[in-house]
Design a protein around this motif. Structure first.
Motif, mmCIF file in Angstrom:
data_model
loop_
_atom_site.group_PDB
_atom_site.id
_atom_site.type_symbol
_atom_site.label_atom_id
_atom_site.label_comp_id
_atom_site.label_asym_id
_atom_site.label_seq_id
_atom_site.Cartn_x
_atom_site.Cartn_y
_atom_site.Cartn_z
ATOM 1 N N ASP A 100 -8.271 -1.161 -5.589
ATOM 2 C CA ASP A 100 -6.835 -0.866 -5.550
ATOM 3 C C ASP A 100 -6.545 0.256 -4.561
ATOM 4 O OD1 ASP A 100 -6.238 -2.785 -7.340
ATOM 5 O OD2 ASP A 100 -6.114 -1.470 -9.088
ATOM 6 N N HIS A 101 -7.401 1.239 -4.585
ATOM 7 C CA HIS A 101 -7.221 2.403 -3.728
ATOM 8 C C HIS A 101 -7.329 2.022 -2.243
ATOM 9 C CE1 HIS A 101 -6.816 6.737 -3.996
ATOM 10 N NE2 HIS A 101 -7.446 6.755 -2.841
ATOM 11 N N PHE A 102 -8.370 1.261 -1.897
ATOM 12 C CA PHE A 102 -8.550 0.824 -0.507
ATOM 13 C C PHE A 102 -7.368 -0.046 -0.077
ATOM 14 C CE2 PHE A 102 -13.381 1.151 -1.222
ATOM 15 C CZ PHE A 102 -13.458 2.369 -0.580
ATOM 16 N N GLU A 103 -6.921 -0.910 -0.989
ATOM 17 C CA GLU A 103 -5.834 -1.825 -0.645
ATOM 18 C C GLU A 103 -4.536 -1.055 -0.394
ATOM 19 O OE1 GLU A 103 -6.340 -5.168 -0.101
ATOM 20 O OE2 GLU A 103 -4.313 -5.058 0.706
ATOM 21 N N ARG A 104 -4.289 -0.025 -1.209
ATOM 22 C CA ARG A 104 -3.033 0.722 -1.075
ATOM 23 C C ARG A 104 -3.055 1.720 0.078
ATOM 24 N NH1 ARG A 104 -2.149 3.744 -5.908
ATOM 25 N NH2 ARG A 104 -4.069 2.828 -6.718
ATOM 26 N N HIS A 105 -4.194 2.413 0.252
ATOM 27 C CA HIS A 105 -4.227 3.514 1.228
ATOM 28 C C HIS A 105 -5.018 3.197 2.496
ATOM 29 C CE1 HIS A 105 -2.451 5.919 -1.936
ATOM 30 N NE2 HIS A 105 -3.422 5.548 -2.749
ATOM 31 N N GLY A 106 -5.745 2.083 2.498
ATOM 32 C CA GLY A 106 -6.605 1.772 3.640
ATOM 33 C C GLY A 106 -7.929 2.519 3.505
ATOM 34 N N PHE A 107 -8.920 2.029 4.208
ATOM 35 C CA PHE A 107 -10.253 2.618 4.065
ATOM 36 C C PHE A 107 -10.311 4.056 4.581
ATOM 37 C CE2 PHE A 107 -14.531 3.438 5.821
ATOM 38 C CZ PHE A 107 -15.234 3.444 4.631
#
Lengths: 210, 210
Positions: free
Chosen positions: A28-35
């Motif tokens: 979820d974090h990667f999807e929302r904020h990018g890698f």
């Protein structure tokens, strides 16, 4: 029951549950904020664990990304490969491709990072990626052989080479989609597969779609 | 002759020569040390200019990498596309692919970085990459149409879709080579093209190679 066997089992299950929770938070974090913008501390907070706990399970942010993506891809592959529905070779290959493209569409940011990373991953992820690709390639060959047994494709067509052609089309459609150059990768995959297959039909059936 | 026209012309030529010298030093440097380890100061020293001069021409190390690679690729494409030798469609496509693979083989480290970067480049490089791909795709379509005029492929075969299939095979072979999974990308490209083409032959010629 031996408690010395039971106890580590319970600890392992707990460890697995923590791992799963961390990976879910990471996705979820990667999807929302990018890698690039994502950070381990925020992922740990989302998962309700200490940052140190995340680092017990994963070496760093990139390791976390790979684990999250390869777990998802393995699940997607297992589901797609399990396909037992009947259909023409084209229909079955369509379902196989569609299963992956549906996953990418659900997690576009994550998938674009994955694509860039998976194609050029270092060990041990390179080995895991190669293994997954081999499993799906094996499934394409199986589908091709089943179609051959039904007289859908010619006896002298090369199944392994066909599998490589299928992957070529699949990657091309995926890269085009990731670059924003093609809104429907599955439609492109279907057309390429159809043009390729028209030469592999038994002699009586050729020239179906060009 | 007007000196006000002449002077800037001379300055431009000098500027171009400096740019070419910097790019040549950059290519060698990237190839020997890899992109990560390369640095602008050392490249400037190799080119015999001040680091500040490099930065007048290029924004940063990545910009330098893109300029070096895209110039080379444009030259390779121009040469490959110029091909006026006669031959079958398969022979002409082989020569087109071989020209690029020969370039990659001469600069393997640079090419692997390119592959990763070009597929996911940001503007303005994305636009330049897309333009180059479109030019080569246009050439494949031309070759296909010429073969069609000779009766080598069927009248109802889709040339643009064939061009996309050719690129799919080309990228797959290139990625496989970059991953170290295939020593001869051109042999793989030839086999995939041959399997694809066997369905696009005029009816009398089908089943040539499967």
């Amino acid at each position: 029951m031996n408690v010395f066997i039971q106890r580590p089992g319970r600890r392992d299950a707990q460890k697995d549950a923590t791992r799963v929770r961390i990976l879910e938070a990471a996705r979820d974090h990667f999807e929302r904020h990018g890698f690039e913008a994502a950070n381990v501390r925020a992922i740990a907070a989302d998962a309700g664990v200490a940052a140190g706990t995340v680092l017990l399970h994963f070496a760093d942010k990139r390791d976390l990304l790979h684990a999250a993506l390869f777990d998802d891809l393995a699940a997607t592959a297992a589901e797609a490969v399990r396909d037992e529905e009947p259909g023409s070779l084209e229909q079955r290959l369509h379902r196989l491709g569609a299963a992956f493209f549906a996953y990418y569409a659900r997690r576009p940011a994550l998938s674009k990072t994955l694509l860039r990373d998976a194609l050029f991953a270092d060990p041990p992820w390179q080995a895991r990626f190669t293994e997954q690709v081999a499993a799906v390639h094996g499934r394409v060959v199986e589908l091709f052989n089943a179609a051959r047994a039904q007289g859908e494709v010619a006896d002298d067509a090369d199944p392994a080479l066909f599998g490589v052609a299928f992957f070529s089309f699949y990657y091309f459609a995926l890269i085009a989609w990731a670059q924003g150059a093609h809104p429907s990768p599955i439609a492109l995959l279907d057309r390429l597969v159809a043009q390729h297959l028209c030469g592999l039909r038994p002699a009586a059936n050729v020239r179906r779609a060009r």
